[in-house]
Write an enzyme that holds these catalytic residues in place. Structure first.
Site, PDB file in Angstrom:
ATOM      1  N   CYS A   1      66.620  39.443  13.306  1.00 40.67           N
ATOM      2  CA  CYS A   1      67.786  38.621  13.633  1.00 40.67           C
ATOM      3  C   CYS A   1      69.057  39.453  13.568  1.00 40.67           C
ATOM      4  O   CYS A   1      69.257  40.210  12.609  1.00 40.67           O
ATOM      5  CB  CYS A   1      67.875  37.440  12.661  1.00 40.67           C
ATOM      6  SG  CYS A   1      69.258  36.326  13.032  1.00 40.67           S
TER       7      CYS A   1
ATOM      8  N   CYS B   1      73.648  36.572   7.780  1.00 37.45           N
ATOM      9  CA  CYS B   1      73.644  35.524   6.758  1.00 37.45           C
ATOM     10  C   CYS B   1      73.125  36.129   5.447  1.00 37.45           C
ATOM     11  O   CYS B   1      71.983  36.595   5.376  1.00 37.45           O
ATOM     12  CB  CYS B   1      72.763  34.364   7.202  1.00 37.45           C
ATOM     13  SG  CYS B   1      73.272  33.638   8.792  1.00 37.45           S
TER      14      CYS B   1
ATOM     15  N   CYS C   1      69.685  35.189   3.725  1.00 44.20           N
ATOM     16  CA  CYS C   1      68.485  35.122   4.552  1.00 44.20           C
ATOM     17  C   CYS C   1      67.700  36.434   4.559  1.00 44.20           C
ATOM     18  O   CYS C   1      68.257  37.503   4.822  1.00 44.20           O
ATOM     19  CB  CYS C   1      68.857  34.727   5.980  1.00 44.20           C
ATOM     20  SG  CYS C   1      67.426  34.529   7.063  1.00 44.20           S
TER      21      CYS C   1
ATOM     22  N   CYS D   1      58.437  20.818  12.465  1.00 46.03           N
ATOM     23  CA  CYS D   1      59.687  21.547  12.648  1.00 46.03           C
ATOM     24  C   CYS D   1      59.394  22.976  13.106  1.00 46.03           C
ATOM     25  O   CYS D   1      58.801  23.755  12.357  1.00 46.03           O
ATOM     26  CB  CYS D   1      60.484  21.565  11.353  1.00 46.03           C
ATOM     27  SG  CYS D   1      60.780  19.929  10.645  1.00 46.03           S
TER      28      CYS D   1
ATOM     29  N   CYS E   1      60.982  18.667  15.716  1.00 42.27           N
ATOM     30  CA  CYS E   1      62.336  19.138  15.459  1.00 42.27           C
ATOM     31  C   CYS E   1      62.376  20.623  15.795  1.00 42.27           C
ATOM     32  O   CYS E   1      61.493  21.377  15.370  1.00 42.27           O
ATOM     33  CB  CYS E   1      62.716  18.903  14.000  1.00 42.27           C
ATOM     34  SG  CYS E   1      64.378  19.479  13.561  1.00 42.27           S
TER      35      CYS E   1
ATOM     36  N   CYS F   1      69.980  16.953  13.018  1.00 44.52           N
ATOM     37  CA  CYS F   1      69.519  17.355  11.684  1.00 44.52           C
ATOM     38  C   CYS F   1      70.416  18.502  11.234  1.00 44.52           C
ATOM     39  O   CYS F   1      70.447  19.550  11.877  1.00 44.52           O
ATOM     40  CB  CYS F   1      68.058  17.790  11.743  1.00 44.52           C
ATOM     41  SG  CYS F   1      67.420  18.457  10.182  1.00 44.52           S
TER      42      CYS F   1
ATOM     43  N   ARG G   1      66.684  15.186   2.771  1.00 44.11           N
ATOM     44  CA  ARG G   1      65.436  15.906   2.523  1.00 44.11           C
ATOM     45  C   ARG G   1      65.668  17.022   1.498  1.00 44.11           C
ATOM     46  O   ARG G   1      66.582  17.838   1.663  1.00 44.11           O
ATOM     47  CB  ARG G   1      64.909  16.498   3.837  1.00 44.11           C
ATOM     48  CG  ARG G   1      63.607  17.252   3.683  1.00 44.11           C
ATOM     49  CD  ARG G   1      62.885  17.394   5.024  1.00 44.11           C
ATOM     50  NE  ARG G   1      63.661  18.046   6.056  1.00 44.11           N
ATOM     51  CZ  ARG G   1      64.390  17.415   6.972  1.00 44.11           C
ATOM     52  NH1 ARG G   1      64.459  16.087   6.977  1.00 44.11           N
ATOM     53  NH2 ARG G   1      65.056  18.081   7.889  1.00 44.11           N
TER      54      ARG G   1
END
Length: 349
Positions: free
Chosen positions: A71, A75, A78, A115, A147, A207, A277
């Protein structure tokens, strides 16, 4: 922070939430700063709100990291980011057979929502088209909602996802706007906000949630909840930081389970009707107090997370059963049967 001269009436906060009123910032601070002696009273009040909208049902979601690592974003929490040295599996978009095998497992584990997540800033067109094909395949074979979490999206992409059969798109705000630059510099809070708004404009269910334990202030926690309320998102995953070796936040101090529970209560008071959640990090941060989280939240992930394992599915089912909750089917009805016995018969943990 507001001084706690005396504990507020938590049931009054529940009454305000049920009446559609926003509790004040001072009261929100008091929720987060309350002494441990008030925790059971807070949970009782939050449960009143949760039960009004969701009764005793618990929704199950299953997460598939369909494309891992590589990626370009930074972040700091992460393990898949460009600045992470964490030892994780890195792979391009999974082949169809692997995705369908994961969907079959999700269905076996009674998940109502599958998901599908891919790493990256935003999907390239070839990858996006393959995701659309995978969505159609899963949708045709399994009676689950889908999702998709694909990074930054525009409205046209969201419309194509809806046409393929996606029910919901996840894109977390992660933290308050004031704290965003402390956790990521390669995209902005407004970029994330724009994706959620594009999903809403396309008519898809939204979401969006956050990660707690990033070093944010109490005001940041409150502002995140208020931003999600302003967006009127449908589903709110609350993640608790998993300090992963090799990431810049590997040494962040852990939250206590009681802090986590107070945060969940606050989110229930500020987001009374939303699906809340308990997501990544519940096993790490809530630990033995995980069942108490269900008195504020009405949903969990079952199975593993993106690059870290969750607890065994049978442990989740036992937790839900022992706390007196029931499983919810995708259509909102109560699932019948004994899921633990079914998994044992299939030799699935």
């Amino acid at each position: 922070m507001t001084s706690l001269l005396s504990a507020p009436d938590w049931n009054q906060l529940a009454d305000q939430a049920l009446a559609g009123e926003i509790i004040g910032r001072d009261a929100a601070h008091q929720v987060l700063a309350a002494p441990d002696t008030e925790l059971l009273a807070q949970l009782h009040a939050a449960y009143r709100v949760r039960h009004h909208y969701w009764q005793n049902r618990v929704r199950l979601h299953f997460l598939l990291n369909a494309q891992s690592g590589l990626c370009p974003e930074d972040c700091h929490y992460c393990s898949q980011s460009k600045i992470s040295t964490a030892e994780i599996d890195k792979y391009p978009l999974m082949a169809k057979d692997r995705v369908l095998a994961a969907a079959e497992r999700a269905h076996t584990l009674k998940a109502g929502t599958f998901c599908m997540v891919i790493s990256g800033r935003s999907p390239a067109e070839p990858t996006f088209n393959r995701v659309l094909e995978l969505v159609r395949e899963v949708k045709a074979q399994y009676p689950m909602k889908i999702c998709a979490c694909l990074g930054l999206l525009d409205e046209e992409q969201a419309q194509r996802l809806a046409a393929a059969g996606v029910d919901r798109v996840n894109h977390n705000l992660n933290t308050a706007e004031a704290n965003h630059d402390n956790i990521c510099t390669t995209h902005t809070f407004q970029d994330r906000l724009g994706t959620v708004e594009a999903v809403k404009a396309a008519g898809l269910t939204t979401c969006s949630g956050g990660i707690l334990g990033l070093g944010e202030s109490a005001d940041d926690v409150i502002d995140l909840a208020l931003s999600l309320r302003a967006l009127d998102v449908t589903s709110v995953p609350i993640n608790f930081l998993i300090p992963i070796p090799g990431t810049p936040f590997a040494d962040r101090g852990q939250l206590t389970p009681r802090q986590c529970l107070r945060m969940l209560c606050l989110f229930r008071f500020l987001l009374p009707s939303q699906e809340i959640r308990i997501a990544g990090g519940r096993e790490v941060q809530l630990r033995s107090l995980q069942p108490f989280g269900l008195y504020a939240a009405n949903s969990i992930f079952i199975g593993d997370y993106l690059t870290t394992p969750g607890q065994a599915a049978t442990a989740d089912f036992e937790m839900i059963r022992d706390a007196g909750f029931v499983l919810e089917a995708p259509d909102g009805s109560i699932l019948q049967g004994d899921p633990i016995a079914e998994l044992q018969a299939l030799a699935i943990a």
